[in-house]
Scaffold this motif. Structure first.
Motif, PDB file in Angstrom:
ATOM      1  N   GLU A  38     -39.219  59.150 -24.676  1.00  0.00           N
ATOM      2  CA  GLU A  38     -38.737  58.554 -25.917  1.00  0.00           C
ATOM      3  C   GLU A  38     -37.308  58.969 -26.261  1.00  0.00           C
ATOM      4  N   GLU A  39     -36.892  60.154 -25.833  1.00  0.00           N
ATOM      5  CA  GLU A  39     -35.556  60.653 -26.148  1.00  0.00           C
ATOM      6  C   GLU A  39     -34.866  61.092 -24.862  1.00  0.00           C
ATOM      7  N   ILE A  40     -33.592  60.692 -24.704  1.00  0.00           N
ATOM      8  CA  ILE A  40     -32.852  60.996 -23.481  1.00  0.00           C
ATOM      9  C   ILE A  40     -31.510  61.606 -23.830  1.00  0.00           C
ATOM     10  N   CYS A  41     -31.204  62.717 -23.188  1.00  0.00           N
ATOM     11  CA  CYS A  41     -29.915  63.383 -23.340  1.00  0.00           C
ATOM     12  C   CYS A  41     -29.158  63.262 -22.022  1.00  0.00           C
ATOM     13  N   VAL A  42     -27.902  62.805 -22.091  1.00  0.00           N
ATOM     14  CA  VAL A  42     -27.067  62.658 -20.902  1.00  0.00           C
ATOM     15  C   VAL A  42     -25.945  63.689 -20.976  1.00  0.00           C
ATOM     16  N   VAL A  43     -25.857  64.532 -19.944  1.00  0.00           N
ATOM     17  CA  VAL A  43     -24.820  65.567 -19.884  1.00  0.00           C
ATOM     18  C   VAL A  43     -23.629  64.989 -19.131  1.00  0.00           C
ATOM     19  N   ILE A  44     -22.472  64.941 -19.804  1.00  0.00           N
ATOM     20  CA  ILE A  44     -21.297  64.286 -19.235  1.00  0.00           C
ATOM     21  C   ILE A  44     -20.064  65.176 -19.365  1.00  0.00           C
ATOM     22  N   GLN A  45     -18.991  64.754 -18.706  1.00  0.00           N
ATOM     23  CA  GLN A  45     -17.708  65.442 -18.845  1.00  0.00           C
ATOM     24  C   GLN A  45     -17.037  65.027 -20.151  1.00  0.00           C
ATOM     25  N   PRO A  46     -16.224  65.903 -20.730  1.00  0.00           N
ATOM     26  CA  PRO A  46     -15.431  65.503 -21.897  1.00  0.00           C
ATOM     27  C   PRO A  46     -14.548  64.306 -21.547  1.00  0.00           C
ATOM     28  N   GLY A  47     -14.467  63.368 -22.455  1.00  0.00           N
ATOM     29  CA  GLY A  47     -13.653  62.183 -22.231  1.00  0.00           C
ATOM     30  C   GLY A  47     -14.389  61.014 -21.616  1.00  0.00           C
ATOM     31  N   ASP A  48     -15.651  61.219 -21.199  1.00  0.00           N
ATOM     32  CA  ASP A  48     -16.407  60.146 -20.538  1.00  0.00           C
ATOM     33  C   ASP A  48     -17.316  59.357 -21.481  1.00  0.00           C
ATOM     34  N   GLU A  49     -17.440  59.801 -22.724  1.00  0.00           N
ATOM     35  CA  GLU A  49     -18.491  59.234 -23.572  1.00  0.00           C
ATOM     36  C   GLU A  49     -18.298  57.745 -23.835  1.00  0.00           C
ATOM     37  N   ASP A  50     -17.077  57.303 -24.077  1.00  0.00           N
ATOM     38  CA  ASP A  50     -16.861  55.879 -24.358  1.00  0.00           C
ATOM     39  C   ASP A  50     -17.304  55.013 -23.180  1.00  0.00           C
ATOM     40  N   ASN A  51     -16.953  55.431 -21.962  1.00  0.00           N
ATOM     41  CA  ASN A  51     -17.351  54.664 -20.780  1.00  0.00           C
ATOM     42  C   ASN A  51     -18.865  54.645 -20.607  1.00  0.00           C
ATOM     43  N   TYR A  52     -19.509  55.772 -20.909  1.00  0.00           N
ATOM     44  CA  TYR A  52     -20.960  55.835 -20.774  1.00  0.00           C
ATOM     45  C   TYR A  52     -21.661  54.992 -21.835  1.00  0.00           C
ATOM     46  N   ARG A  53     -21.100  54.968 -23.014  1.00  0.00           N
ATOM     47  CA  ARG A  53     -21.690  54.126 -24.061  1.00  0.00           C
ATOM     48  C   ARG A  53     -21.638  52.652 -23.664  1.00  0.00           C
ATOM     49  N   LYS A  54     -20.518  52.246 -23.077  1.00  0.00           N
ATOM     50  CA  LYS A  54     -20.400  50.860 -22.617  1.00  0.00           C
ATOM     51  C   LYS A  54     -21.360  50.596 -21.461  1.00  0.00           C
ATOM     52  N   ALA A  55     -21.491  51.555 -20.550  1.00  0.00           N
ATOM     53  CA  ALA A  55     -22.351  51.376 -19.378  1.00  0.00           C
ATOM     54  C   ALA A  55     -23.829  51.361 -19.739  1.00  0.00           C
ATOM     55  N   ALA A  56     -24.198  51.963 -20.878  1.00  0.00           N
ATOM     56  CA  ALA A  56     -25.611  52.036 -21.267  1.00  0.00           C
ATOM     57  C   ALA A  56     -26.157  50.689 -21.696  1.00  0.00           C
ATOM     58  N   GLY A  57     -25.298  49.773 -22.140  1.00  0.00           N
ATOM     59  CA  GLY A  57     -25.755  48.453 -22.559  1.00  0.00           C
ATOM     60  C   GLY A  57     -26.813  48.533 -23.645  1.00  0.00           C
ATOM     61  N   GLY A  58     -27.887  47.797 -23.465  1.00  0.00           N
ATOM     62  CA  GLY A  58     -28.955  47.764 -24.455  1.00  0.00           C
ATOM     63  C   GLY A  58     -29.770  49.030 -24.537  1.00  0.00           C
ATOM     64  N   LEU A  72     -30.202  56.988 -26.185  1.00  0.00           N
ATOM     65  CA  LEU A  72     -29.415  58.076 -25.602  1.00  0.00           C
ATOM     66  C   LEU A  72     -28.682  58.902 -26.646  1.00  0.00           C
ATOM     67  N   GLN A  73     -28.488  60.168 -26.301  1.00  0.00           N
ATOM     68  CA  GLN A  73     -27.502  61.001 -26.957  1.00  0.00           C
ATOM     69  C   GLN A  73     -26.746  61.751 -25.874  1.00  0.00           C
ATOM     70  N   PHE A  74     -25.527  62.167 -26.189  1.00  0.00           N
ATOM     71  CA  PHE A  74     -24.655  62.755 -25.184  1.00  0.00           C
ATOM     72  C   PHE A  74     -24.272  64.174 -25.566  1.00  0.00           C
ATOM     73  N   VAL A  75     -24.214  65.054 -24.554  1.00  0.00           N
ATOM     74  CA  VAL A  75     -23.639  66.384 -24.722  1.00  0.00           C
ATOM     75  C   VAL A  75     -22.613  66.577 -23.611  1.00  0.00           C
ATOM     76  N   HIS A  76     -21.603  67.412 -23.875  1.00  0.00           N
ATOM     77  CA  HIS A  76     -20.511  67.592 -22.924  1.00  0.00           C
ATOM     78  C   HIS A  76     -20.610  68.947 -22.239  1.00  0.00           C
ATOM     79  N   GLN A  77     -20.409  68.946 -20.931  1.00  0.00           N
ATOM     80  CA  GLN A  77     -20.208  70.188 -20.202  1.00  0.00           C
ATOM     81  C   GLN A  77     -18.697  70.423 -20.188  1.00  0.00           C
ATOM     82  N   GLU A  78     -18.241  71.344 -21.004  1.00  0.00           N
ATOM     83  CA  GLU A  78     -16.808  71.495 -21.240  1.00  0.00           C
ATOM     84  C   GLU A  78     -16.044  71.933 -19.997  1.00  0.00           C
TER      85      GLU A  78
END
Length: 300
Positions: free
Chosen positions: A47-67, A72-78
């Motif tokens: 039911e809940e998904i956390c995606v660990v990404i690099q700083p600066g990638d969140e906008d691209n991932y939000r677009k890629a997630a589509g519907g 999703l929620q995002f956390v950054h590995q600094e």
């Protein structure tokens, strides 16, 4: 034990763009690899998904997630401190709950009507312990995967009580320490890129990250501690994993997905035509014989 959370790691250097790759799913719809991974996760009741990404990638991932963005929620590995550290970035999200973990550079294709994630979660909930998905892996692919060894669990096909875990072992080490009875010669149980992890695993992750002797510790380093602390199982799923980070990985994954879907006949026709019309007489370069001086240099 109920598994309703998932963590997808996608922050590894030089691999953070792989989940953004576009493919065509089995029904002919174009999707990103991230969408395919999220769909795999949701299919298992997560039911809940956390995606660990690099700083600066969140906008691209939000677009890629589509519907799928609403799940999703995002956390950054600094900083790029390794796989173990990446999973720990989701610790507050996981809390005291068991969770499904998938890697962002693998796609999964089940051989049954039940997805790979659903198969794994069902086994983990039945046994109430950490369970790693594994696949019979040939010796020449050892450099790509963590490898486990153990004994078969009675009355459960494809289920193993894990005794040893080694990250990307050499063939010599694998032959000496990682043989699993029942597998063909030259084959080992390689990680599938999918695990059900528990708070006990989080404790092991903290230990390996704090170990100053380890540079960029991996999940395998933490999982190697589990057999000494309680039950830890590996399950050989009915399905296959496709690493899209390898050379031709996206192509091979796309072919596998396509050949299992509605466009199978079209793809087979195209493949036959490609094989039939390949270059029959490839052009070869003409190489002049080496001069005396170049021959002498080559012998030094």
């Amino acid at each position: 034990m109920r598994v309703r959370k998932a963590v997808i790691t996608a922050a590894a250097p030089n691999q953070n763009t792989l989940p953004l790759q576009r493919l065509v799913d089995g029904s002919g719809e174009e999707k990103t690899a991230l969408q395919l991974i999220v769909e795999e996760t949701l299919s298992a009741g997560v039911e809940e998904i956390c995606v660990v990404i690099q700083p600066g990638d969140e906008d691209n991932y939000r677009k890629a997630a589509g519907g799928s963005l609403g799940n999703l929620q995002f956390v950054h590995q600094e900083r790029p401190l390794g796989y173990a550290d990446a999973i720990l970035q989701a610790e507050s999200f996981c809390g005291d709950d068991a969770f499904l973990h998938l890697v962002g550079d693998h796609l999964y294709l089940s051989a049954t009507s039940k997805t790979c994630a659903a198969q794994l979660i069902e086994m983990a909930e039945q046994h109430s312990c950490p369970v790693s998905a594994v696949q019979s892996t040939r010796e020449h692919r050892l450099p790509y995967f963590g490898i486990v060894a153990g004994a078969s669990v009675p009355r459960f096909d494809g289920l193993y009580d894990v005794r040893t875990v080694v990250e990307k072992p050499t063939p010599t080490l694998a032959e000496q320490s990682l043989i699993t009875p029942g597998l063909r010669s030259g084959y080992y149980l390689g990680y599938f890129g999918m695990h059900v992890l528990t708070p006990a695993v989080m404790e092991c992750l903290h230990e390996v990250v704090a170990d100053q002797s380890m540079e960029r510790p991996s999940l395998s380093d933490a999982m190697a501690k589990l057999p000494h602390r309680g039950k830890y199982l590996a399950y050989q799923l009915l399905g296959r994993r496709y690493n899209i980070g390898e050379q031709y990985g996206v192509l091979i994954a796309q072919l596998a997905i396509g050949l299992s879907g509605r466009d199978r006949d079209l793809l087979l026709t195209e493949l036959v035509e490609l094989l039939a019309t390949r270059t029959e007489h490839p052009v070869t370069a003409t190489i002049d014989p080496p001069s005396e001086s170049s021959s002498l240099e080559g012998s030094n």
